[in-house]
Design an enzyme around this catalytic site. Sequence first.
Site, PDB file in Angstrom:
ATOM      1  N   SER A  71       0.915  -1.421   0.019  1.00 23.25           N
ATOM      2  CA  SER A  71      -0.525   0.062  -0.629  1.00 23.25           C
ATOM      3  C   SER A  71       1.046   1.261   0.269  1.00 23.25           C
ATOM      4  O   SER A  71       1.678   1.292   0.760  1.00 23.25           O
ATOM      5  CB  SER A  71      -0.805   0.463   1.177  1.00 23.25           C
ATOM      6  OG  SER A  71      -1.352   1.045   1.025  1.00 23.25           O
ATOM      7  N   PRO A  72       0.571   2.508  -0.537  1.00 24.71           N
ATOM      8  CA  PRO A  72       1.011   4.087  -0.809  1.00 24.71           C
ATOM      9  C   PRO A  72       1.233   4.142   0.182  1.00 24.71           C
ATOM     10  O   PRO A  72       0.273   4.629   1.472  1.00 24.71           O
ATOM     11  CB  PRO A  72       0.691   4.756  -2.063  1.00 24.71           C
ATOM     12  CG  PRO A  72      -0.690   3.935  -2.190  1.00 24.71           C
ATOM     13  CD  PRO A  72      -0.671   2.280  -1.187  1.00 24.71           C
ATOM     14  N   ALA A  88       1.931   8.663  -1.666  1.00 18.42           N
ATOM     15  CA  ALA A  88       1.181   9.612  -2.456  1.00 18.42           C
ATOM     16  C   ALA A  88       2.625  10.597  -2.811  1.00 18.42           C
ATOM     17  O   ALA A  88       3.339  11.281  -1.791  1.00 18.42           O
ATOM     18  CB  ALA A  88       0.343  10.038  -1.672  1.00 18.42           C
ATOM     19  N   TYR A 117      -8.650  14.144   0.784  1.00 18.56           N
ATOM     20  CA  TYR A 117      -7.783  15.419   0.481  1.00 18.56           C
ATOM     21  C   TYR A 117      -8.585  15.865  -1.546  1.00 18.56           C
ATOM     22  O   TYR A 117      -9.900  15.630  -1.047  1.00 18.56           O
ATOM     23  CB  TYR A 117      -6.600  14.506  -0.218  1.00 18.56           C
ATOM     24  CG  TYR A 117      -6.382  13.806   0.520  1.00 18.56           C
ATOM     25  CD1 TYR A 117      -5.241  14.360   2.188  1.00 18.56           C
ATOM     26  CD2 TYR A 117      -4.593  12.706   0.127  1.00 18.56           C
ATOM     27  CE1 TYR A 117      -4.739  14.512   2.729  1.00 18.56           C
ATOM     28  CE2 TYR A 117      -4.093  12.305   2.142  1.00 18.56           C
ATOM     29  CZ  TYR A 117      -4.061  13.061   3.011  1.00 18.56           C
ATOM     30  OH  TYR A 117      -2.570  12.405   4.090  1.00 18.56           O
ATOM     31  N   GLY A 164       0.832  -2.331   4.431  1.00 13.88           N
ATOM     32  CA  GLY A 164       1.205  -1.089   4.718  1.00 13.88           C
ATOM     33  C   GLY A 164       2.037  -1.578   5.979  1.00 13.88           C
ATOM     34  O   GLY A 164       3.441  -1.847   5.598  1.00 13.88           O
ATOM     35  N   ARG A 165       1.676  -1.003   7.441  1.00 11.50           N
ATOM     36  CA  ARG A 165       2.506  -1.393   7.959  1.00 11.50           C
ATOM     37  C   ARG A 165       2.899  -2.789   8.561  1.00 11.50           C
ATOM     38  O   ARG A 165       4.057  -2.836   9.114  1.00 11.50           O
ATOM     39  CB  ARG A 165       1.770  -0.635   9.732  1.00 11.50           C
ATOM     40  CG  ARG A 165       1.128   0.586   9.594  1.00 11.50           C
ATOM     41  CD  ARG A 165      -0.125   0.880  10.626  1.00 11.50           C
ATOM     42  NE  ARG A 165      -0.072   2.482  10.916  1.00 11.50           N
ATOM     43  CZ  ARG A 165      -0.683   2.502   9.843  1.00 11.50           C
ATOM     44  NH1 ARG A 165      -1.768   2.286   9.499  1.00 11.50           N
ATOM     45  NH2 ARG A 165      -1.092   3.831  10.662  1.00 11.50           N
TER      46      ARG A 165
END
Length: 391
Positions: free
Chosen positions: A24-25, A59, A191, A336-337
Amino acid sequence: MTAPALFQPLTLRGVTLKNRIGVSPMCMYSSEDGFATDFHLVHFGRFALGGAGLVIMEATAVDPAGRISPYDAGIWSDEHIPGLARVASFVAASGAVPGIQLGHAGRRASVREPWFAGAPLGDDAVEQGYPEGSPWVTQAPSAQPAGPEFPTPAEMTADDVRGSIEAWAAAARRAVTAGFRFIELHGAHGYLLHSFLSPLSNFRTDEFGGSVEGRRRYPLEVVRAIRAAVDDDIALSYRVSSVDGFEGGLDIDDTVDFARDLKAAGIDIIDTSSGGITTDRSMDTRVRRGYAFHADFSRAVREGADMPAATVGLITDPHQAESLLSHGDADMVLLGREMLNNPNWAHHALAALADSHEEWDIRYGSAIAPRAGTLARLAASGETPLTRFSM
């Protein structure tokens, strides 16, 4: 023997992933003026060496005003291409599909790094060591701050909006030139794209606001512009906040319907996240965090919009990930993490699900069979890592 669902290939348009595990970004706040560095090469490269089928770079701002922090990665200039190309090239050579997330933080831009709580930059930012130009004026569909502690953003004019659409398209062209084959648009977490979509942040009365169709117009035009700007074999993803989590905000039915529009505009997969439309913690949130807490959303999207969906959020165990895919909750998982904790997660997942190390890079082979054999012998003898300390 049939491969586990997690290790079956997935084709999105002209791009085939060797497995359904994606990184994941994650913003790393390690760029200056947007430039990718040796850090990015090593950071993203190690995920590819670790066996992930897709590695999505953090991102990356399509406009300087769209940076979350002064240290975000950028792609608003052709000068950014060479550094990004090094990353994409190494990821591809290591067996993963190189992806990149394009973003514009909108009214949630111009903040400090998360280890400083992501607080808005103050007028003393330069004196505190931040680059010249900090803070900067943020942009949004309406002049409404992201939360009580945030400054009021500048309301974008219709010309600003149209110029922004071209900035997204230009960034996508640069991404393809750099070698990325998978492009994700960050349309979540409050965003810019999300803030146009949500009725909690878009109070415009022109063509880019008002009705549901008006609020969808900007994000859909961004998607169409990018689809037209890149080759047809480039895969496009869109990250959504599946629910706003606040009274009067977007719910999952809204997102499923929007996903149908995204599919028609050229999106190939929906990345389901949630929340972020406001930082006002006094509002009652409806998003409960738990293991794989977005799986219900990805299932709703893939079934309701009849298109692939990815799920993200507290996916930690290979058997858990396998279950999500085999039960139809998602078409791929994004970690991700957990990847930060263990970049070799995909390799270990294959060993756990199929008792196989066939994908492990041969240069790291000494970490597998001999080590496993030694550990098995010690376990059979009753010896443990703490034996010597208990004598």
